[in-house]
Design a protein around this motif. Structure first.
Motif, PDB file in Angstrom:
ATOM      1  N   ALA A 482      -3.371  -3.337  -5.445  1.00 34.60           N
ATOM      2  CA  ALA A 482      -3.664  -3.624  -4.036  1.00 34.60           C
ATOM      3  C   ALA A 482      -5.042  -3.115  -3.665  1.00 34.60           C
ATOM      4  CB  ALA A 482      -2.611  -2.990  -3.124  1.00 34.60           C
ATOM      5  N   GLN A 483      -5.744  -3.912  -2.881  1.00 36.55           N
ATOM      6  CA  GLN A 483      -6.982  -3.471  -2.252  1.00 36.55           C
ATOM      7  C   GLN A 483      -6.645  -2.933  -0.878  1.00 36.55           C
ATOM      8  OE1 GLN A 483     -10.406  -3.607  -3.486  1.00 36.55           O
ATOM      9  NE2 GLN A 483     -10.538  -2.184  -1.763  1.00 36.55           N
ATOM     10  N   MET A 484      -6.973  -1.662  -0.630  1.00 31.47           N
ATOM     11  CA  MET A 484      -6.800  -1.079   0.693  1.00 31.47           C
ATOM     12  C   MET A 484      -8.050  -1.331   1.514  1.00 31.47           C
ATOM     13  SD  MET A 484      -4.969   2.616  -0.096  1.00 31.47           S
ATOM     14  CE  MET A 484      -5.261   3.176   1.588  1.00 31.47           C
ATOM     15  N   LEU A 485      -7.853  -1.862   2.721  1.00 34.22           N
ATOM     16  CA  LEU A 485      -8.971  -2.146   3.613  1.00 34.22           C
ATOM     17  C   LEU A 485      -8.692  -1.564   4.991  1.00 34.22           C
ATOM     18  CD1 LEU A 485      -9.673  -5.894   2.730  1.00 34.22           C
ATOM     19  CD2 LEU A 485     -11.069  -3.931   2.079  1.00 34.22           C
ATOM     20  N   PRO A 486      -9.670  -0.933   5.606  1.00 40.70           N
ATOM     21  CA  PRO A 486      -9.492  -0.440   6.975  1.00 40.70           C
ATOM     22  C   PRO A 486      -9.715  -1.569   7.972  1.00 40.70           C
ATOM     23  CG  PRO A 486     -11.680   0.128   6.183  1.00 40.70           C
ATOM     24  CD  PRO A 486     -10.998  -0.599   5.055  1.00 40.70           C
ATOM     25  N   VAL A 487      -8.862  -1.655   8.970  1.00 44.77           N
ATOM     26  CA  VAL A 487      -8.982  -2.722   9.962  1.00 44.77           C
ATOM     27  C   VAL A 487      -8.731  -2.151  11.356  1.00 44.77           C
ATOM     28  CG1 VAL A 487      -8.335  -4.582   8.376  1.00 44.77           C
ATOM     29  CG2 VAL A 487      -6.551  -3.370   9.642  1.00 44.77           C
ATOM     30  N   THR A 488      -9.183  -2.894  12.361  1.00 46.83           N
ATOM     31  CA  THR A 488      -8.921  -2.546  13.755  1.00 46.83           C
ATOM     32  C   THR A 488      -7.868  -3.492  14.299  1.00 46.83           C
ATOM     33  OG1 THR A 488     -10.742  -3.974  14.439  1.00 46.83           O
ATOM     34  CG2 THR A 488     -11.232  -1.642  14.150  1.00 46.83           C
ATOM     35  N   ALA A 489      -7.440  -3.250  15.525  1.00 45.54           N
ATOM     36  CA  ALA A 489      -6.466  -4.125  16.159  1.00 45.54           C
ATOM     37  C   ALA A 489      -7.072  -5.503  16.376  1.00 45.54           C
ATOM     38  CB  ALA A 489      -6.010  -3.526  17.487  1.00 45.54           C
ATOM     39  N   GLY A 568     -13.033  -7.155 -10.689  1.00 45.48           N
ATOM     40  CA  GLY A 568     -13.383  -5.945  -9.976  1.00 45.48           C
ATOM     41  C   GLY A 568     -14.823  -5.970  -9.513  1.00 45.48           C
ATOM     42  N   SER A 569     -15.206  -4.890  -8.838  1.00 47.83           N
ATOM     43  CA  SER A 569     -16.566  -4.741  -8.335  1.00 47.83           C
ATOM     44  C   SER A 569     -17.101  -3.377  -8.726  1.00 47.83           C
ATOM     45  CB  SER A 569     -16.588  -4.890  -6.812  1.00 47.83           C
ATOM     46  OG  SER A 569     -17.901  -4.706  -6.309  1.00 47.83           O
ATOM     47  N   GLU A 570     -18.403  -3.309  -8.989  1.00 45.59           N
ATOM     48  CA  GLU A 570     -19.045  -2.021  -9.254  1.00 45.59           C
ATOM     49  C   GLU A 570     -19.359  -1.268  -7.963  1.00 45.59           C
ATOM     50  OE1 GLU A 570     -19.291  -0.616 -12.046  1.00 45.59           O
ATOM     51  OE2 GLU A 570     -18.858  -2.272 -13.416  1.00 45.59           O
ATOM     52  N   GLN A 571     -19.260  -1.960  -6.831  1.00 50.91           N
ATOM     53  CA  GLN A 571     -19.553  -1.331  -5.540  1.00 50.91           C
ATOM     54  C   GLN A 571     -18.436  -0.366  -5.158  1.00 50.91           C
ATOM     55  OE1 GLN A 571     -22.228  -2.691  -3.017  1.00 50.91           O
ATOM     56  NE2 GLN A 571     -21.922  -0.574  -2.435  1.00 50.91           N
ATOM     57  N   ARG A 572     -18.831   0.838  -4.778  1.00 54.33           N
ATOM     58  CA  ARG A 572     -17.882   1.827  -4.249  1.00 54.33           C
ATOM     59  C   ARG A 572     -18.322   2.168  -2.838  1.00 54.33           C
ATOM     60  NH1 ARG A 572     -14.639   3.731  -8.510  1.00 54.33           N
ATOM     61  NH2 ARG A 572     -15.546   3.463 -10.596  1.00 54.33           N
ATOM     62  N   VAL A 573     -17.358   2.259  -1.929  1.00 58.18           N
ATOM     63  CA  VAL A 573     -17.656   2.472  -0.516  1.00 58.18           C
ATOM     64  C   VAL A 573     -16.704   3.531   0.033  1.00 58.18           C
ATOM     65  CG1 VAL A 573     -17.770   1.409   1.776  1.00 58.18           C
ATOM     66  CG2 VAL A 573     -18.408   0.070  -0.239  1.00 58.18           C
ATOM     67  N   THR A 574     -17.233   4.491   0.756  1.00 57.08           N
ATOM     68  CA  THR A 574     -16.400   5.502   1.404  1.00 57.08           C
ATOM     69  C   THR A 574     -15.296   4.854   2.228  1.00 57.08           C
ATOM     70  OG1 THR A 574     -18.114   7.192   1.481  1.00 57.08           O
ATOM     71  CG2 THR A 574     -16.426   7.294   3.194  1.00 57.08           C
ATOM     72  N   GLY A 575     -14.054   5.296   2.001  1.00 55.12           N
ATOM     73  CA  GLY A 575     -12.935   4.805   2.794  1.00 55.12           C
ATOM     74  C   GLY A 575     -12.377   3.474   2.351  1.00 55.12           C
ATOM     75  N   VAL A 576     -12.812   2.974   1.190  1.00 60.19           N
ATOM     76  CA  VAL A 576     -12.324   1.693   0.661  1.00 60.19           C
ATOM     77  C   VAL A 576     -11.933   1.912  -0.792  1.00 60.19           C
ATOM     78  CG1 VAL A 576     -12.918  -0.712   0.166  1.00 60.19           C
ATOM     79  CG2 VAL A 576     -13.834   0.396   2.218  1.00 60.19           C
ATOM     80  N   LEU A 577     -10.710   1.550  -1.164  1.00 65.59           N
ATOM     81  CA  LEU A 577     -10.293   1.776  -2.541  1.00 65.59           C
ATOM     82  C   LEU A 577      -9.116   0.897  -2.922  1.00 65.59           C
ATOM     83  CD1 LEU A 577      -8.226   5.075  -2.973  1.00 65.59           C
ATOM     84  CD2 LEU A 577      -8.503   3.899  -0.814  1.00 65.59           C
ATOM     85  N   THR A 578      -8.833   0.895  -4.223  1.00 64.40           N
ATOM     86  CA  THR A 578      -7.686   0.164  -4.753  1.00 64.40           C
ATOM     87  C   THR A 578      -6.592   1.145  -5.158  1.00 64.40           C
ATOM     88  OG1 THR A 578      -8.819   0.170  -6.889  1.00 64.40           O
ATOM     89  CG2 THR A 578      -8.872  -1.877  -5.622  1.00 64.40           C
ATOM     90  N   CYS A 608      -0.861   4.160  -6.226  1.00 64.79           N
ATOM     91  CA  CYS A 608      -1.796   5.260  -6.457  1.00 64.79           C
ATOM     92  C   CYS A 608      -3.093   4.755  -7.079  1.00 64.79           C
ATOM     93  CB  CYS A 608      -1.171   6.296  -7.398  1.00 64.79           C
ATOM     94  SG  CYS A 608       0.490   6.808  -6.905  1.00 64.79           S
ATOM     95  N   PRO A 609      -4.204   5.444  -6.821  1.00 64.17           N
ATOM     96  CA  PRO A 609      -5.490   5.017  -7.399  1.00 64.17           C
ATOM     97  C   PRO A 609      -5.643   5.424  -8.852  1.00 64.17           C
ATOM     98  CG  PRO A 609      -5.788   6.948  -6.019  1.00 64.17           C
ATOM     99  CD  PRO A 609      -4.339   6.579  -5.906  1.00 64.17           C
ATOM    100  N   HIS A 610      -6.556   4.755  -9.532  1.00 61.16           N
ATOM    101  CA  HIS A 610      -6.990   5.188 -10.855  1.00 61.16           C
ATOM    102  C   HIS A 610      -8.089   6.233 -10.711  1.00 61.16           C
ATOM    103  CE1 HIS A 610      -4.669   2.353 -13.101  1.00 61.16           C
ATOM    104  NE2 HIS A 610      -5.360   1.290 -12.769  1.00 61.16           N
ATOM    105  N   ARG A 611      -8.208   7.092 -11.698  1.00 62.62           N
ATOM    106  CA  ARG A 611      -9.324   8.036 -11.737  1.00 62.62           C
ATOM    107  C   ARG A 611     -10.589   7.327 -12.211  1.00 62.62           C
ATOM    108  NH1 ARG A 611      -7.797  13.755 -12.162  1.00 62.62           N
ATOM    109  NH2 ARG A 611      -5.537  13.920 -11.997  1.00 62.62           N
ATOM    110  N   HIS A 616     -11.880   0.675  -9.892  1.00 59.59           N
ATOM    111  CA  HIS A 616     -12.798  -0.253  -9.239  1.00 59.59           C
ATOM    112  C   HIS A 616     -12.113  -0.964  -8.074  1.00 59.59           C
ATOM    113  CE1 HIS A 616     -14.653   0.241 -13.216  1.00 59.59           C
ATOM    114  NE2 HIS A 616     -15.789  -0.076 -12.620  1.00 59.59           N
ATOM    115  N   ASN A 617     -12.885  -1.232  -7.028  1.00 57.17           N
ATOM    116  CA  ASN A 617     -12.415  -2.120  -5.975  1.00 57.17           C
ATOM    117  C   ASN A 617     -12.300  -3.536  -6.522  1.00 57.17           C
ATOM    118  OD1 ASN A 617     -12.295  -0.420  -3.568  1.00 57.17           O
ATOM    119  ND2 ASN A 617     -14.515  -0.222  -3.801  1.00 57.17           N
ATOM    120  N   PHE A 618     -11.539  -4.379  -5.830  1.00 55.66           N
ATOM    121  CA  PHE A 618     -11.563  -5.806  -6.115  1.00 55.66           C
ATOM    122  C   PHE A 618     -12.924  -6.351  -5.662  1.00 55.66           C
ATOM    123  CE2 PHE A 618      -6.711  -6.530  -5.216  1.00 55.66           C
ATOM    124  CZ  PHE A 618      -6.407  -5.719  -6.288  1.00 55.66           C
ATOM    125  N   GLY A 619     -13.483  -7.267  -6.429  1.00 52.45           N
ATOM    126  CA  GLY A 619     -14.562  -8.059  -5.877  1.00 52.45           C
ATOM    127  C   GLY A 619     -13.973  -8.950  -4.788  1.00 52.45           C
TER     128      GLY A 619
END
Length: 758
Positions: A482-489, A568-578, A608-611, A616-619
């Protein structure tokens, strides 16, 4: 030359010391309590009966530090404890990613000895308590065998972090030892007498490959019959150190007064195990191995627990109960062991996880009988069942920080325990803790004196999550991901993924959320789709037509499929993970928790995430971007991701990014505190387990601070710490403060969680 005539008796040399706080016990709880109190400005005496600090985490025992992160094996995202214990673990990662327990000793000793307000007494045992009245400690007496000195230690406040509660016991404080009945607190997981009432001790051993054959002749006291250990077939040459935590004994004995007896039994087991490995003929790969180290003192799990104004219990953990006086949190599983330990037919542990972290109230951190006695570590006020979770060292250290700050406030304001518990004073305690990076779930930092409150906040840019490039490895769906994404209402945006199928097939996709928006257990499925796939690589578009009710994380779940992979993607972003619905046997995670109905624990799946370097995040490409990384986040009172990332991120292509704080009138600035991202998801186990990096890839390593004229106030290079406290040599008067962070790498944009200015 010294020459003395015969006398009838002599007394040891005595040194009388006074401080604001005496902390008895130099494990992580006592160490973090002492450092926190000292930094808050009071005088502290830290008394440790061993030659090093750290207790079970020291080189004398060599257990790794863990807490709410639980080896990344539960659903507690961004749960590593903040404050001093975070600082210690991040520093240890930087110096010691290999997990050498001896190096960890030096990290702890350095942190304590650098504090001028701490007087450290090593190899010093408290043996007597003097009381000013029935409910107040006046002084304690201690003796150091190394310098033959007796210490008389006086203070208005005392903290017992000694593990067995020696000072609290001597002072007469009410305590418990053993398990409560199910009826006392209504705890459905209360163990039966057949399972046992106490957890035992463990001694670890380390091995070394010498490069040539080594023989082993066991001592006469070694266990002769290895089959007395029901799980003896589990032994192998790869497991050593605290991976053999289940070599446990003593749960049916007095774990205070019979510790030496327990130790000898554990030595018997350890040398018997090594004899079996070396001489049974079943392990030819052990020919060149020798015993490099065997513990001389056991790691102790449980003995006394002292009664506070409140006792933490099972329901508080499972239901995530909130408290107005919350000062700490836990998140380890409820982890109880059979009392017969290594000789039991039962599994070595019985771990039942909660769906998220839980608060611990201040009322658990002091004796209800002694007016100036604070409690820290595994002896806090908790039932045996709740203790199964609160006993682990990360949680103990975090609670110790709360105790240290409470003592400092009590001294400075002349507050009693009753006054500390007054709502307005409790808020002061909570805010002073949060200021240091200490996390209390559900409570925001909001210091009125923070000059950021009156500043106009702006930035050269703000990151918008529009896509994560399709430039990473293919992630096989050997288990659901699963890709976890932060969203608003509001209306959920659609997104595009890239997948690869070995043959034409169908992929099940689900949109999930957590039943509690502040949790990360995807236990509510709000939409499902079946996506038809052709053979080979292709893009798929997902639009769930879902209305989000409030800020939270969503889970885009690709269900297990042996013939499908996602790019996957090589991009890593604070608060975004798989996260992945995988198994982690080390913490009794078998993909899904399925407890018996009668024990009062929830059923749910683990995601749970991988170490790193995996994880990697999903592209992906989003139909409309996620704009939750604005500069205003640096003053929202949250120092880590919760229901949102809570960080300012400049755009990835903004290589000269600037964050500006501007005031209508010039301000006199003496101190600046910055909170960076050192990945609170990473457990940073302190020993044995190696880590792939010295510095967390999200952490800003290089930044500048400038005034309203563009003049440099401070430049920091090679930062690796979460909290950076900049105390200026001379106050600066300026109407603008500009922070210029450099991106940690081309694949990771800079992130700042919080800025404080005083």
């Amino acid at each position: 030359m010294q020459k003395e005539i015969f006398v009838a008796a002599r007394k040891p040399r005595t040194e009388s010391l006074a401080a604001d706080l005496v902390v008895v016990g130099g494990g992580l709880a006592g160490t973090c309590a002492a450092i926190t109190a000292a930094r808050a400005g009071i005088k502290v005496i830290l008394v440790q009966d061993r030659p090093v600090l750290g207790g079970n985490a020291s080189s004398e025992v060599r257990l790794w530090v863990l807490g709410a992160t639980s080896h990344m094996g539960n659903n507690n995202r961004w749960a590593r404890e903040g404050g001093v214990i975070d600082e210690i673990l991040v520093e240890n990662l930087y110096r010691n990613p290999e997990g050498n327990a001896v190096i960890f000793d030096t990290v702890l000793l350095e942190k304590v000895t650098e504090e001028p307000n701490i007087r450290l007494l090593l190899n010093t045992s408290v043996y007597q308590v003097d009381k000013a009245s029935e409910d107040k400690i006046e002084k304690v007496w201690a003796f150091c065998s190394q310098n033959s000195t007796q210490y008389e230690l006086a203070a208005p406040w005392f903290c017992d972090a000694s593990g067995d509660g020696l000072m609290a016991f001597s002072a007469g404080a009410a305590f418990r030892m053993g398990a409560e009945s199910r009826e006392e607190f209504g705890e459905k997981f209360a163990p039966s007498s057949e399972y046992g009432e106490l957890l035992g001790h463990t001694i670890y051993f380390y091995t070394k490959d010498t490069g040539r054959p080594v023989r082993f002749l066991p001592p006469s006291y070694a266990l002769q019959d290895i089959t007395q250990i029901p799980r003896y077939k589990s032994f192998n040459v790869s497991d050593f150190g605290c991976r053999l935590w289940w070599i446990e004994y003593g749960g049916r004995l007095d774990t205070v007064h019979e510790t030496e007896k327990i130790k000898w039994e554990l030595w018997k087991v350890v040398y018997g195990v090594w004899n079996y490995i070396k001489n049974s003929g079943n392990f030819p790969e052990a020919e060149n191995l020798t015993l490099e180290w065997v513990g001389n003192i056991p790691g102790k799990r449980e003995s006394r627990r002292f009664e506070g104004e409140y006792m933490l219990r099972q329901q508080d953990i499972v239901e995530q109960k909130t408290f107005p006086d919350a000062v700490a949190y836990g998140g380890w599983s409820i982890d109880l062991h059979p009392a017969d330990g290594v000789f039991s037919e039962k599994p070595g542990c019985n771990q039942w996880h909660g769906k998220g972290i839980y608060q611990i109230p201040f009322r658990c951190f002091y004796s209800r009988n002694i007016s100036n006695l604070l409690l820290a570590g595994r002896i806090i006020s908790a039932s045996h069942v709740a203790f199964g979770s609160s006993r682990v060292m990360g949680t103990c250290a975090h609670g110790g920080q709360a105790v240290g700050m409470a003592a400092a406030l009590a001294v400075k304001n002349n507050w009693s325990l009753m006054q500390l518990n007054e709502p307005e004073n409790m808020q002061v305690l909570q805010q002073e803790l949060l200021k240091t990076g200490h996390h209390i779930p559900g409570i925001k930092f909001a210091a009125k004196e923070n000059l950021v409150n009156s500043a106009e906040i702006s930035a050269s840019s703000a990151f918008t999550l529009k896509e994560l490039p399709f430039d990473g490895p293919w992630l096989e769906l050997e288990y659901s991901a699963a890709q976890m994404l932060p969203v608003t209402a509001g209306k959920l945006t659609g997104l595009t993924l890239q997948v690869k199928a070995e043959a034409a097939t169908a992929l099940q996709v689900e949109l999930r959320i957590s039943s509690k928006p502040f949790n990360y257990t995807p236990d509510v499925t709000v939409a499902q789709k079946e996506i038809k796939l052709g053979q080979g690589e292709q893009h798929i578009h997902l639009d769930f037509d879902y209305e989000v009710d409030q800020p939270r994380y969503i889970f885009i779940c690709l269900m297990k499929h042996d013939a499908v992979a996602v790019r996957g993607s090589e991009q890593r972003v604070t608060g975004v993970l798989t996260v992945f619905n995988k198994i982690n046997k080390a913490v009794s995670n078998y993909g899904k928790q399925t407890p018996p109905a009668e024990i009062g624990v929830d059923e749910f799946e683990f995601w749970c995430p991988h170490r790193r370097p995996a994880g990697h995040n999903f592209g992906l490409r989003l139909d409309s971007g996620i704009s939750l990384f604005s500069p205003e986040n640096i003053n929202n009172g949250l120092f880590r991701p919760t229901t949102s990332p809570n960080a300012w991120l400049p755009a990835a292509d903004d290589v000269n990014s600037k964050l500006s704080l501007e005031w209508e009138q010039p301000q006199t600035i003496k101190e600046i505190i910055l909170a960076f991202d050192t990945d609170y998801d990473h457990p940073m186990e302190s020993s044995l387990m190696g880590h792939p990096e010295y510095e967390i890839p999200f952490c800003v390593q290089h930044y500048k601070l400038c005034n309203d004229k563009g003049e440099l106030i401070r430049e920091v290079r090679h930062n690796h710490q979460t909290i950076n406290k900049i105390v200026l040599d001379e106050p600066v008067k300026t109407s603008r403060l500009v922070i210029e962070p450099k991106h940690p790498s081309t694949n990771v944009p800079a992130a700042i969680f919080e800025v404080q200015v005083y």
